[in-house]
Design an enzyme around this catalytic site. Structure first.
Site, PDB file in Angstrom:
ATOM      1  N   ASP A  51       0.814  -1.217   0.000  1.00 38.22           N
ATOM      2  CA  ASP A  51       0.000   0.000   0.000  1.00 38.22           C
ATOM      3  C   ASP A  51       0.851   1.272   0.000  1.00 38.22           C
ATOM      4  OD1 ASP A  51       1.029  -0.294   2.499  1.00 38.22           O
ATOM      5  OD2 ASP A  51      -0.871  -0.013   3.565  1.00 38.22           O
ATOM      6  N   HIS A 241      23.526   3.755 -18.402  1.00 38.84           N
ATOM      7  CA  HIS A 241      22.469   4.057 -17.433  1.00 38.84           C
ATOM      8  C   HIS A 241      22.686   3.343 -16.099  1.00 38.84           C
ATOM      9  CE1 HIS A 241      19.572   5.468 -20.832  1.00 38.84           C
ATOM     10  NE2 HIS A 241      20.492   6.348 -20.528  1.00 38.84           N
ATOM     11  N   ASP A 258      26.339  11.709 -13.394  1.00 37.03           N
ATOM     12  CA  ASP A 258      25.319  12.306 -14.258  1.00 37.03           C
ATOM     13  C   ASP A 258      24.106  12.543 -13.371  1.00 37.03           C
ATOM     14  OD1 ASP A 258      23.371  12.944 -16.133  1.00 37.03           O
ATOM     15  OD2 ASP A 258      23.936  11.370 -17.555  1.00 37.03           O
ATOM     16  N   ASP A 269      20.562  18.950 -16.201  1.00 35.46           N
ATOM     17  CA  ASP A 269      21.142  17.652 -16.566  1.00 35.46           C
ATOM     18  C   ASP A 269      22.639  17.857 -16.783  1.00 35.46           C
ATOM     19  OD1 ASP A 269      21.713  15.165 -17.592  1.00 35.46           O
ATOM     20  OD2 ASP A 269      20.402  15.325 -19.345  1.00 35.46           O
ATOM     21  N   HIS A 351      25.949   6.807 -28.029  1.00 32.33           N
ATOM     22  CA  HIS A 351      24.690   7.537 -27.828  1.00 32.33           C
ATOM     23  C   HIS A 351      24.693   8.839 -28.632  1.00 32.33           C
ATOM     24  CE1 HIS A 351      26.732  10.227 -24.937  1.00 32.33           C
ATOM     25  NE2 HIS A 351      27.269   9.138 -24.401  1.00 32.33           N
ATOM     26  N   HIS A 355      20.039  16.273 -26.288  1.00 29.97           N
ATOM     27  CA  HIS A 355      18.574  16.199 -26.362  1.00 29.97           C
ATOM     28  C   HIS A 355      18.006  17.524 -25.873  1.00 29.97           C
ATOM     29  CE1 HIS A 355      18.772  15.544 -21.968  1.00 29.97           C
ATOM     30  NE2 HIS A 355      19.756  14.704 -22.224  1.00 29.97           N
ATOM     31  N   HIS A 362      14.476  14.397 -20.892  1.00 32.46           N
ATOM     32  CA  HIS A 362      14.582  14.219 -22.338  1.00 32.46           C
ATOM     33  C   HIS A 362      13.332  14.882 -22.900  1.00 32.46           C
ATOM     34  CE1 HIS A 362      17.209  10.478 -21.410  1.00 32.46           C
ATOM     35  NE2 HIS A 362      17.900  11.584 -21.373  1.00 32.46           N
ATOM     36  N   GLU A 387      26.497  16.428 -24.768  1.00 33.51           N
ATOM     37  CA  GLU A 387      27.075  15.428 -23.875  1.00 33.51           C
ATOM     38  C   GLU A 387      27.812  14.290 -24.591  1.00 33.51           C
ATOM     39  OE1 GLU A 387      24.121  12.867 -21.965  1.00 33.51           O
ATOM     40  OE2 GLU A 387      22.535  14.118 -22.805  1.00 33.51           O
ATOM     41  N   TYR A 391      33.824   5.588 -24.092  1.00 35.45           N
ATOM     42  CA  TYR A 391      33.685   4.509 -23.097  1.00 35.45           C
ATOM     43  C   TYR A 391      34.494   3.298 -23.534  1.00 35.45           C
ATOM     44  CZ  TYR A 391      29.734   7.632 -22.471  1.00 35.45           C
ATOM     45  OH  TYR A 391      28.960   8.752 -22.327  1.00 35.45           O
ATOM     46  N   ARG A 411      32.228  11.191 -19.811  1.00 35.47           N
ATOM     47  CA  ARG A 411      31.197  11.992 -20.482  1.00 35.47           C
ATOM     48  C   ARG A 411      31.216  13.370 -19.831  1.00 35.47           C
ATOM     49  NH1 ARG A 411      27.340   8.784 -20.063  1.00 35.47           N
ATOM     50  NH2 ARG A 411      26.124   9.473 -18.275  1.00 35.47           N
ATOM     51  N   GLU A 413      28.797  16.823 -19.834  1.00 37.40           N
ATOM     52  CA  GLU A 413      27.479  17.284 -20.296  1.00 37.40           C
ATOM     53  C   GLU A 413      27.116  18.638 -19.706  1.00 37.40           C
ATOM     54  OE1 GLU A 413      24.136  14.924 -18.899  1.00 37.40           O
ATOM     55  OE2 GLU A 413      22.921  15.611 -20.577  1.00 37.40           O
TER      56      GLU A 413
HETATM   57 MN   LIG Z   1      21.455  14.227 -20.718  1.00 35.51          MN
END
Ligand SMILES: [Mn+2]
Length: 444
Positions: A51, A241, A258, A269, A351, A355, A362, A387, A391, A411, A413
């Site tokens: 619940d 991710h 990130d 972001d 990638h 965006h 996004h 970004e 890798y 990365r 960004e």
């Molecule tokens: Mn991003």
């Protein structure tokens, strides 16, 4: 640790005004044919355990048009001959229920506190809506949000409903002055959260410690994460991710963070990558400088009038050439780059370059327009992320790389506003030069 953040963060801008939301309603409804109805439902509540529910986040379209942020709430717009009406269906007051689950604005509160023409009980929707739908020419509805509304629309319809997002996305993609102020504040808070994490970082701390510093900073400033924070050290940084954030950070590794927050629903972001011990190795420096060079070229490509693809073209050319120069790719430039989506460099940068950013991290508006639609032209008021990354997962069996690169994931960004006078980096307060980072990491 938070005091110095507060002292430099400045006051939070006011939320979007009712007047601005009324203008959005007008802009939206003027695109609807006469005698049409548009239904904008809320996001569903989802169960976390028995619940207990996941923290609810309002639907961005509903919030954009009405500012409504409760769990329930369905907005119904009726457009006829240039006039429009916005009716918000909400939960009525109920002291007994409110004692358990929290206070509700109710009908009177919704009418006085939100920019709507009428407020009606949620329980009257099932009776009112079918009548309204049976008398109108066109129905606009986003399926899959509210099962009860989906069912009503299904019963009333002869064909598929039209998609109001096609209209709303074009409005949302250009940010107003107030939206830009809110997004600048969101960017400032995220920048300071990243700085705090860099300052506190020490060998032997957990990735989760970095997460707690960042998210604690958000919460302390009445904000919250815009998406699950990624803190990946060593090989974890090469998983795009990764957000388990469960490993201890080891001497000699990099850590990639990130993380971004929300202010009045507007996201920031930011990604930064830095050495856990505060000092880049030569190999890490080589890759970092290449990614940074590519990112700066991507930002420079954020010029009003340029097509969406110019940002990716700028970053990818530099990465492809750089990988050849470092001896990581042994091929021609053409083979390395391909059409910028299929060249050999894509083994290490899999990638997109960025965006749209807004009420959704996004954000809507789709840069690379598919299905024969032309790509977006960068226009003043758009906010995008830039970004690029590289890798080299040591765990990957599909790539062959020299051991000196293995386990490096980088990365960088930033959030960028398109203006008539060139790109404005909203996240500029977050350091990214090697000397700045080395001075900052572990300095507390
Ligand atoms: Mn991003």
């Amino acid at each position: 640790m938070y005091e110095r953040v507060t002292s430099t963060l400045g006051n939070r801008p006011d939320a979007i005004s009712h007047q601005e939301m009324r203008q959005r309603q007008k802009d939206f409804c003027s695109e609807l044919p006469t005698n049409s109805v548009a239904i904008i439902a809320n996001n569903p509540v989802s169960i976390r355990s028995r619940d207990t529910h996941h923290r609810h986040r309002f639907n961005s379209y509903l919030h954009y048009l009405t500012g409504w942020h409760g769990e329930e709430g369905v907005a119904v717009f009726h457009h006829s001959d240039g006039n429009w009406n916005c009716r918000l269906y909400v939960q009525p007051r109920d002291v007994e229920k409110e004692t358990w689950t929290g206070r509700r604005p109710g009908l009177e509160g919704a009418l006085s506190g939100w920019p709507v023409d009428e407020a009606t009980s949620r329980y009257e929707l099932a009776e009112n809506l079918p009548k309204m739908l049976s008398n109108c020419e066109e129905i606009y509805h986003i399926e899959g949000l509210d099962a009860s509304v989906d069912e009503i629309v299904k019963q009333a319809l002869r064909d598929e409903p039209l998609d109001p997002r096609l209209i709303l996305d074009n409005l949302r993609v250009i940010k107003s002055e107030r939206e830009i102020e809110l997004m600048q504040h969101s960017a400032d808070l995220a920048a300071y959260a990243h700085i705090e994490a860099m300052r506190e970082c020490k060998v032997g701390m957990g990735e989760w410690h970095m997460q707690s510093i960042i998210e604690g900073c958000f919460l302390y400033h009445q904000s919250e994460w815009a998406y699950p924070s990624i803190v990946g050290s060593g090989d974890n940084a090469t998983i795009l991710h990764y957000n388990e954030n469960k490993d201890v950070m080891i001497d000699g590794d990099l850590v990639l963070i990130d993380a971004g927050c929300e202010i009045d629903g507007y996201a920031s972001d930011i990604t930064r990558t830095f050495p856990v011990n505060g000092k880049f190795t030569e190999a890490q420096k080589d890759i970092y400088e290449l990614v940074l060079k590519s990112q700066l070229a991507g930002i420079e490509a954020c010029q009003a009038g340029s097509p969406w693809s110019s940002m990716h073209n700028a970053t990818s050319k530099i990465l492809a050439q750089g990988l050849i120069d470092l001896g990581i790719l042994d091929c021609t430039f053409e083979e390395a780059l391909g059409d910028s989506f299929n060249g050999l460099y894509r083994q290490f940068f899999m990638h997109g370059t960025g965006h749209f950013l807004g009420l959704d991290v996004h954000d809507v508006g789709g840069g690379r327009q598919g299905d024969g639609k032309p790509e977006r032209i960068l226009t003043p008021g758009m906010i995008v992320t830039i970004e690029p990354g590289l890798y080299f997962g040591a765990w990957r069996e599909d790539i062959e790389i020299d051991s000196k690169w293995a386990g490096i994931g980088i990365r960088i960004e930033d959030d960028v506003l398109i203006t008539e006078n060139g790109p404005v980096v909203l996240t500029a307060k977050c350091p990214k030069e090697i000397t700045e980072i080395e001075a900052l990491v572990g300095s507390n």
